[in-house]
Design a protein around this motif. Structure first.
Motif, PDB file in Angstrom:
ATOM      1  N   ASP A  37       0.831  -1.212   0.000  1.00 39.09           N
ATOM      2  CA  ASP A  37       0.000   0.000   0.000  1.00 39.09           C
ATOM      3  C   ASP A  37       0.863   1.259   0.000  1.00 39.09           C
ATOM      4  N   LYS A  38       1.955   1.216   0.742  1.00 38.78           N
ATOM      5  CA  LYS A  38       2.857   2.360   0.810  1.00 38.78           C
ATOM      6  C   LYS A  38       3.528   2.618  -0.539  1.00 38.78           C
ATOM      7  N   ASN A  41       0.236   2.892  -3.407  1.00 39.56           N
ATOM      8  CA  ASN A  41      -0.842   3.858  -3.189  1.00 39.56           C
ATOM      9  C   ASN A  41      -0.428   5.071  -2.370  1.00 39.56           C
ATOM     10  N   THR A  43      -0.135   5.227   0.767  1.00 40.26           N
ATOM     11  CA  THR A  43      -0.863   5.266   2.040  1.00 40.26           C
ATOM     12  C   THR A  43      -0.087   4.504   3.100  1.00 40.26           C
ATOM     13  N   LYS A  45      -0.282   3.132   7.466  1.00 39.20           N
ATOM     14  CA  LYS A  45      -1.012   2.961   8.728  1.00 39.20           C
ATOM     15  C   LYS A  45       0.008   2.756   9.834  1.00 39.20           C
TER      16      LYS A  45
END
Length: 203
Positions: A37-38, A41, A43, A45
């Motif tokens: 995701d990093k 995208n 993004t 967490k």
């Protein structure tokens, strides 16, 4: 170094109870997913959120296994398999994963083989140098898995991956001339040489 890491990983698994194994593996999966995701995208967490999400995913999956099998078969009839379930009797199931590492120009591949009683049999990870599109990378993953499983001497295997376009290309009859089609053709040749190999799509 990589071999020693794998040895440690499987040593730890062998000394855990069933609950700890599930928790350990799903947290590693959560870290891997967060990394993708990093990269793809942008993004991110925090650690508690990543662990909570991974555990919730595991609990949902365990709950799905308890669904009424008759209802599940009715829902998926004449459709590609979209929920993991154990293979037919005397068959093994090999789930294939691919991750893309553009900053290192590598494709990371992973395969997990389970027996027909849902028990773990064998796993493999490797990295291939080069840059490829998503469908090409997934196709390379299946090709590597086919070669690896064949080298293990397994004869009855269902392969699963999360790329519908790759599954349809391998199971279809159209053959193109591009790099993707070249990989697909090699997969088809391997499957033809092993009559009890099959390719399915799973989410």
């Amino acid at each position: 170094m990589q071999n020693r890491s794998l040895e440690l990983f499987f040593h730890l698994l062998a000394n855990m109870d069933e609950y700890m194994r599930g928790d350990y593996c799903i947290i590693l999966w959560g870290i891997w997913r967060q990394r993708n995701d990093k990269v793809w995208n942008g993004t991110s967490k925090d650690v508690p959120t990543t662990i909570r999400f991974a555990r919730e995913y595991l609990y949902d999956w365990l709950g799905a296994k308890k669904f009424n099998r008759t209802m599940l078969e009715h829902h998926t009839r004449d459709k590609p398999c979209q929920i993991w379930h154990k293979p037919a009797r005397s068959f093994a199931k090999c789930n294939v994963y691919a991750a893309f590492i553009p900053e290192e120009q590598k494709i990371g591949l992973g395969c997990v083989v389970r027996n027909d009683d849902d028990s773990f049999f064998r796993a493999r990870t490797c990295a291939i140098n080069g840059v490829a599109g998503v469908k090409e990378g997934k196709a390379i993953g299946i090709l590597e898995a086919l070669l690896w499983v064949q080298s293990l001497g397994l004869k009855k295997v269902c392969f699963e991956l999360d790329a519908k376009v790759v599954m349809e290309a391998i199971n279809g009859s159209n053959i193109g001339v591009f790099e993707f089609s070249f990989i697909v053709r090699k997969c088809k040749d391997l499957i033809r040489s092993e009559q009890d190999f099959s390719i399915n799509f799973v989410r």
